[in-house]
Design a protein around this motif. Structure first.
Motif, PDB file in Angstrom:
ATOM      1  N   ARG A   1       0.860  -1.185   0.000  1.00 21.81           N
ATOM      2  CA  ARG A   1       0.000   0.000   0.000  1.00 21.81           C
ATOM      3  C   ARG A   1       0.888   1.223   0.000  1.00 21.81           C
ATOM      4  O   ARG A   1       1.946   1.235   0.614  1.00 21.81           O
ATOM      5  N   TYR A   2       0.436   2.254  -0.681  1.00 21.41           N
ATOM      6  CA  TYR A   2       1.139   3.531  -0.715  1.00 21.41           C
ATOM      7  C   TYR A   2       0.339   4.486   0.160  1.00 21.41           C
ATOM      8  O   TYR A   2      -0.592   5.130  -0.292  1.00 21.41           O
ATOM      9  N   ARG A   3       0.702   4.564   1.435  1.00 21.73           N
ATOM     10  CA  ARG A   3      -0.089   5.288   2.426  1.00 21.73           C
ATOM     11  C   ARG A   3      -0.278   6.764   2.112  1.00 21.73           C
ATOM     12  O   ARG A   3      -1.298   7.329   2.435  1.00 21.73           O
ATOM     13  N   HIS A   4       0.700   7.388   1.505  1.00 16.77           N
ATOM     14  CA  HIS A   4       0.613   8.822   1.265  1.00 16.77           C
ATOM     15  C   HIS A   4       0.077   9.157  -0.123  1.00 16.77           C
ATOM     16  O   HIS A   4      -0.022  10.314  -0.489  1.00 16.77           O
ATOM     17  N   ALA A   5      -0.289   8.150  -0.876  1.00 17.06           N
ATOM     18  CA  ALA A   5      -0.883   8.363  -2.196  1.00 17.06           C
ATOM     19  C   ALA A   5      -2.372   8.666  -2.028  1.00 17.06           C
ATOM     20  O   ALA A   5      -2.972   8.381  -0.997  1.00 17.06           O
ATOM     21  N   HIS A   6      -2.956   9.206  -3.055  1.00 13.48           N
ATOM     22  CA  HIS A   6      -4.378   9.522  -3.041  1.00 13.48           C
ATOM     23  C   HIS A   6      -5.201   8.269  -2.758  1.00 13.48           C
ATOM     24  O   HIS A   6      -5.022   7.247  -3.407  1.00 13.48           O
ATOM     25  N   GLU A   7      -6.072   8.329  -1.779  1.00 15.64           N
ATOM     26  CA  GLU A   7      -6.939   7.218  -1.374  1.00 15.64           C
ATOM     27  C   GLU A   7      -6.155   5.967  -0.992  1.00 15.64           C
ATOM     28  O   GLU A   7      -6.646   4.852  -1.141  1.00 15.64           O
ATOM     29  N   GLN A   8      -4.952   6.116  -0.530  1.00 14.34           N
ATOM     30  CA  GLN A   8      -4.106   5.007  -0.088  1.00 14.34           C
ATOM     31  C   GLN A   8      -4.059   3.868  -1.111  1.00 14.34           C
ATOM     32  O   GLN A   8      -4.318   2.706  -0.807  1.00 14.34           O
ATOM     33  N   ALA A   9      -3.714   4.211  -2.320  1.00 12.80           N
ATOM     34  CA  ALA A   9      -3.629   3.223  -3.407  1.00 12.80           C
ATOM     35  C   ALA A   9      -2.652   2.116  -3.048  1.00 12.80           C
ATOM     36  O   ALA A   9      -1.747   2.298  -2.239  1.00 12.80           O
ATOM     37  N   GLY A  10      -2.829   0.976  -3.673  1.00 15.78           N
ATOM     38  CA  GLY A  10      -1.957  -0.160  -3.415  1.00 15.78           C
ATOM     39  C   GLY A  10      -1.746  -0.970  -4.669  1.00 15.78           C
ATOM     40  O   GLY A  10      -2.232  -0.622  -5.748  1.00 15.78           O
ATOM     41  N   GLU A  11      -1.019  -2.048  -4.510  1.00 13.95           N
ATOM     42  CA  GLU A  11      -0.695  -2.905  -5.650  1.00 13.95           C
ATOM     43  C   GLU A  11      -0.524  -4.333  -5.146  1.00 13.95           C
ATOM     44  O   GLU A  11      -0.031  -4.558  -4.054  1.00 13.95           O
ATOM     45  N   ALA A  12      -0.947  -5.279  -5.954  1.00 16.79           N
ATOM     46  CA  ALA A  12      -0.751  -6.699  -5.646  1.00 16.79           C
ATOM     47  C   ALA A  12      -0.155  -7.366  -6.878  1.00 16.79           C
ATOM     48  O   ALA A  12      -0.485  -6.987  -7.997  1.00 16.79           O
ATOM     49  N   TRP A  13       0.737  -8.346  -6.661  1.00 15.53           N
ATOM     50  CA  TRP A  13       1.341  -9.027  -7.798  1.00 15.53           C
ATOM     51  C   TRP A  13       1.748 -10.440  -7.418  1.00 15.53           C
ATOM     52  O   TRP A  13       1.807 -10.801  -6.265  1.00 15.53           O
ATOM     53  N   ILE A  14       2.005 -11.236  -8.435  1.00 17.39           N
ATOM     54  CA  ILE A  14       2.402 -12.636  -8.288  1.00 17.39           C
ATOM     55  C   ILE A  14       3.761 -12.817  -8.950  1.00 17.39           C
ATOM     56  O   ILE A  14       3.996 -12.270 -10.030  1.00 17.39           O
ATOM     57  N   THR A  15       4.643 -13.582  -8.306  1.00 15.26           N
ATOM     58  CA  THR A  15       5.931 -13.907  -8.921  1.00 15.26           C
ATOM     59  C   THR A  15       6.062 -15.421  -9.042  1.00 15.26           C
ATOM     60  O   THR A  15       5.527 -16.180  -8.242  1.00 15.26           O
ATOM     61  N   PHE A  16       6.776 -15.843 -10.080  1.00 14.35           N
ATOM     62  CA  PHE A  16       7.103 -17.250 -10.304  1.00 14.35           C
ATOM     63  C   PHE A  16       8.592 -17.326 -10.573  1.00 14.35           C
ATOM     64  O   PHE A  16       9.087 -16.699 -11.510  1.00 14.35           O
ATOM     65  N   ASP A  17       9.311 -18.050  -9.743  1.00 17.77           N
ATOM     66  CA  ASP A  17      10.771 -18.109  -9.819  1.00 17.77           C
ATOM     67  C   ASP A  17      11.380 -16.708  -9.839  1.00 17.77           C
ATOM     68  O   ASP A  17      12.267 -16.393 -10.626  1.00 17.77           O
ATOM     69  N   LYS A  18      10.848 -15.840  -8.978  1.00 14.81           N
ATOM     70  CA  LYS A  18      11.322 -14.460  -8.776  1.00 14.81           C
ATOM     71  C   LYS A  18      11.034 -13.528  -9.955  1.00 14.81           C
ATOM     72  O   LYS A  18      11.494 -12.397  -9.977  1.00 14.81           O
ATOM     73  N   HIS A  19      10.261 -13.983 -10.946  1.00 10.39           N
ATOM     74  CA  HIS A  19       9.879 -13.142 -12.082  1.00 10.39           C
ATOM     75  C   HIS A  19       8.436 -12.702 -11.907  1.00 10.39           C
ATOM     76  O   HIS A  19       7.551 -13.538 -11.711  1.00 10.39           O
ATOM     77  N   ARG A  20       8.212 -11.412 -12.013  1.00 10.60           N
ATOM     78  CA  ARG A  20       6.875 -10.853 -11.822  1.00 10.60           C
ATOM     79  C   ARG A  20       5.973 -11.243 -12.996  1.00 10.60           C
ATOM     80  O   ARG A  20       6.295 -10.986 -14.148  1.00 10.60           O
ATOM     81  N   LEU A  21       4.841 -11.883 -12.690  1.00 15.62           N
ATOM     82  CA  LEU A  21       3.928 -12.355 -13.724  1.00 15.62           C
ATOM     83  C   LEU A  21       2.744 -11.434 -13.939  1.00 15.62           C
ATOM     84  O   LEU A  21       2.374 -11.129 -15.057  1.00 15.62           O
ATOM     85  N   ASP A  22       2.102 -11.035 -12.861  1.00 16.04           N
ATOM     86  CA  ASP A  22       0.871 -10.282 -12.970  1.00 16.04           C
ATOM     87  C   ASP A  22       0.838  -9.224 -11.888  1.00 16.04           C
ATOM     88  O   ASP A  22       1.325  -9.437 -10.797  1.00 16.04           O
TER      89      ASP A  22
END
Length: 57
Positions: A28-49
């Motif tokens: 989560r980015y606490r100081h961003a507008h509306e406390q925006a955030g991000e979620a992601w998945i990694t496979f063998d340390k490579h970001r997939l989604d």
């Protein structure tokens, strides 16, 4: 439930063939507008989604 507990529980439920290779991440980015955030998945340390518009992380 805290995120760290949820993450461990979720990753423990993965198939044996991918356990330890697939990871789920969230931030989560606490100081961003509306406390925006991000979620992601990694496979063998490579970001997939990523979902950069997730605000309820």
């Amino acid at each position: 439930m805290q995120w760290s507990q949820l993450k461990k529980s979720l990753e423990a439920s993965f198939a044996e063939s991918v356990r330890g290779r697939v990871e789920v991440w969230a931030t989560r980015y606490r100081h961003a507008h509306e406390q925006a955030g991000e979620a992601w998945i990694t496979f063998d340390k490579h970001r997939l989604d990523a979902d950069p518009d997730r605000t309820a992380v």
